[in-house]
Design a protein around this motif. Structure first.
Motif, PDB file in Angstrom:
ATOM      1  N   ASP A  53       0.842  -1.188   0.000  1.00 44.87           N
ATOM      2  CA  ASP A  53       0.000   0.000   0.000  1.00 44.87           C
ATOM      3  C   ASP A  53       0.888   1.252   0.000  1.00 44.87           C
ATOM      4  O   ASP A  53       1.996   1.261   0.544  1.00 44.87           O
ATOM      5  CB  ASP A  53      -0.893  -0.020   1.242  1.00 44.87           C
ATOM      6  N   TRP A  54       0.337   2.345  -0.591  1.00 48.81           N
ATOM      7  CA  TRP A  54       1.091   3.596  -0.614  1.00 48.81           C
ATOM      8  C   TRP A  54       1.438   4.078   0.788  1.00 48.81           C
ATOM      9  O   TRP A  54       2.416   4.807   0.989  1.00 48.81           O
ATOM     10  CB  TRP A  54       0.285   4.667  -1.337  1.00 48.81           C
ATOM     11  N   ALA A  55       0.649   3.696   1.778  1.00 49.12           N
ATOM     12  CA  ALA A  55       0.902   4.156   3.147  1.00 49.12           C
ATOM     13  C   ALA A  55       2.283   3.766   3.638  1.00 49.12           C
ATOM     14  O   ALA A  55       2.875   4.460   4.475  1.00 49.12           O
ATOM     15  CB  ALA A  55      -0.166   3.603   4.089  1.00 49.12           C
ATOM     16  N   VAL A  56       2.814   2.642   3.147  1.00 52.37           N
ATOM     17  CA  VAL A  56       4.150   2.193   3.549  1.00 52.37           C
ATOM     18  C   VAL A  56       5.078   2.164   2.339  1.00 52.37           C
ATOM     19  O   VAL A  56       6.096   1.476   2.345  1.00 52.37           O
ATOM     20  CB  VAL A  56       4.093   0.807   4.229  1.00 52.37           C
ATOM     21  N   GLY A  57       4.730   2.940   1.297  1.00 53.40           N
ATOM     22  CA  GLY A  57       5.476   2.882   0.050  1.00 53.40           C
ATOM     23  C   GLY A  57       6.948   3.209   0.191  1.00 53.40           C
ATOM     24  O   GLY A  57       7.807   2.540  -0.399  1.00 53.40           O
ATOM     25  N   ARG A  58       7.280   4.226   0.964  1.00 54.85           N
ATOM     26  CA  ARG A  58       8.687   4.597   1.117  1.00 54.85           C
ATOM     27  C   ARG A  58       9.464   3.476   1.798  1.00 54.85           C
ATOM     28  O   ARG A  58      10.556   3.110   1.344  1.00 54.85           O
ATOM     29  CB  ARG A  58       8.798   5.890   1.926  1.00 54.85           C
ATOM     30  N   GLN A  59       8.892   2.933   2.883  1.00 53.64           N
ATOM     31  CA  GLN A  59       9.568   1.836   3.578  1.00 53.64           C
ATOM     32  C   GLN A  59       9.734   0.628   2.664  1.00 53.64           C
ATOM     33  O   GLN A  59      10.794  -0.010   2.624  1.00 53.64           O
ATOM     34  CB  GLN A  59       8.766   1.438   4.816  1.00 53.64           C
ATOM     35  N   PHE A  60       8.695   0.314   1.901  1.00 57.81           N
ATOM     36  CA  PHE A  60       8.725  -0.818   0.982  1.00 57.81           C
ATOM     37  C   PHE A  60       9.843  -0.673  -0.048  1.00 57.81           C
ATOM     38  O   PHE A  60      10.646  -1.593  -0.254  1.00 57.81           O
ATOM     39  CB  PHE A  60       7.357  -0.943   0.308  1.00 57.81           C
ATOM     40  N   ILE A  61       9.933   0.490  -0.695  1.00 60.57           N
ATOM     41  CA  ILE A  61      10.958   0.696  -1.717  1.00 60.57           C
ATOM     42  C   ILE A  61      12.351   0.648  -1.101  1.00 60.57           C
ATOM     43  O   ILE A  61      13.289   0.059  -1.675  1.00 60.57           O
ATOM     44  CB  ILE A  61      10.721   2.029  -2.452  1.00 60.57           C
TER      45      ILE A  61
END
Length: 401
Positions: A53-61
């Motif tokens: 989800d975009w909500a955790v997008g930065r952490q995911f990337i």
């Protein structure tokens, strides 16, 4: 800063937890957040299983980038394209433009509907039983339609015996820095949220979950990697048994949920007195809820857990009290069945809530109606108190059978 965890030597969790979201799907309260899980396989080819989800997008990337450590991303397996798992797809395509998508034809249709512009030559469409080898690891793809969207598949890594299970075996609640179910006291911290997730997100599709369980029974599964909640590496049969009960609509245990609707406290008093009378008869596995202040997702989860239900419903505008009506509609929508139910009705004139509740229960499958129906006229009286004794006797006999 990246924060990933190893699942096996070659497979890494690269998701994130969201503690800011208050309503999952803008319906279901999140008391302790939720995780969005993604997994990355390092082999001769690198393979990402779902995005986030975009909500955790930065952490995911950041996590994906750190695990790749300079390598390219070769493949992206999309088991489920609901936006809480596919929202970061475009970011992945921009950062790793040579990546090949591996997914179902139905998923490609949905991606187009959501506005993702994906060239057909970048998509490897798979169907039931197809396999892909990425080096040491071979992955087989199994369709799981309506668990809980029609495009869903699950992916099984035959090498490390890992099931990437999409939304199956998921749960609400953030991971709090841990990853594996055995790193928590799962029964204390997660089981209630796992049940609430299943009952409200997947509960309608019990037969489809049963079909997936049959497929899973033919696999040697050492790890279950869901898209929400912790990863399973121990006690897997225990959790599969929970899913077997939930998907067959069989109660986990004998017990009673009493849901009451009370405008001025009289129906509440009757519901509490019924629980007291049951306790006097040795029946203490009871739960008492105010339908007006308890979210329906919690009520549905409790009804999935226990064998018996009492609806204590006041008459309102010659009909069912609106939150009780809403609960019964949710029970029907989520395919609740195989429960023993009793009715306690109240009203000051033209008491109809009991009859209307019975009509709604008759629309559900395999529901047993336990008599007597208790009628309270405005407030408890000697006669309604005697009826409560009779109902307590009947419930105790049924629960203790």
């Amino acid at each position: 800063m990246h924060q990933y965890r190893g699942v096996t030597n070659d497979i890494f969790w690269v998701g994130g937890s969201d503690r800011r979201l208050t309503l999952f799907e803008h319906i279901h309260p999140l008391h302790h957040g939720v995780s969005y899980n993604s997994y990355l396989l390092l082999d001769e080819k690198t393979v990402l299983f779902d995005t986030a989800d975009w909500a955790v997008g930065r952490q995911f990337i950041e996590n994906v980038t750190a695990v790749l450590n300079g390598r390219s991303l070769d493949c992206l397996v999309l088991d489920h394209v609901e936006p809480d798992h596919a929202a970061a797809l475009e970011e992945v395509l921009l950062r790793w433009p040579e990546v090949t998508l591996i997914t179902t034809a139905k998923a490609v249709q949905f991606l187009n509907q959501f506005g993702f512009q994906i060239s057909p030559d970048r998509v490897d469409t798979v169907k039931e039983g197809d396999e892909r080898t990425f080096g040491r690891h071979t992955v087989v793809f199994l369709t799981a339609p309506m668990v809980h969207w029609p495009e869903v598949m699950v992916s099984y890594d035959k090498t490390d015996r890992v099931l990437f299970s999409a939304d199956a075996f998921g749960t609400f609640r953030a991971l709090d820095g841990k990853l594996f179910a055995d790193e928590f006291d799962f029964e204390r911290d997660f089981l209630e949220e796992a049940r609430r997730y299943y009952a409200n997100i997947v509960g309608k599709f019990g037969p489809q979950v049963q079909a997936l369980l049959k497929k899973a029974a033919g696999l040697d599964i050492q790890y279950i990697c869901p898209l929400h909640g912790p990863v399973w590496r121990r006690d897997i049969p225990w959790f599969l048994d929970k899913y077997a009960h939930w998907s067959a609509y069989e109660p986990e245990e004998k017990g009673l949920v009493v849901v009451y609707a009370s405008m001025y406290g009289n129906t509440e008093q009757a519901a509490e007195l019924l629980c007291a009378k049951l306790a006097h008869r040795g029946v203490t596995n009871t739960r008492l809820y105010d339908v007006s202040t308890t979210h329906v997702s919690t009520l549905i989860a409790e009804i999935f857990q226990y064998s018996h239900l009492v609806l204590a419903a006041v008459t309102y505008n010659l009909g069912l009290f609106p939150p009780v009506h809403a609960l019964l509609e949710d029970m029907k929508a989520l395919n609740v069945q195989k429960r023993t139910c009793a009715i306690l009705e109240n009203g000051s004139w033209a008491i109809r809530s009991g009859a209307l509740a019975k009509e709604k229960l008759a629309e559900l499958k395999d529901m047993t109606l336990l008599e007597p129906t208790v009628t309270v006229t405005s407030a408890l009286s000697q006669s309604s108190g005697a009826d409560l004794d009779a109902l307590a006797d009947a419930l105790a006999a049924s629960l203790q059978a």
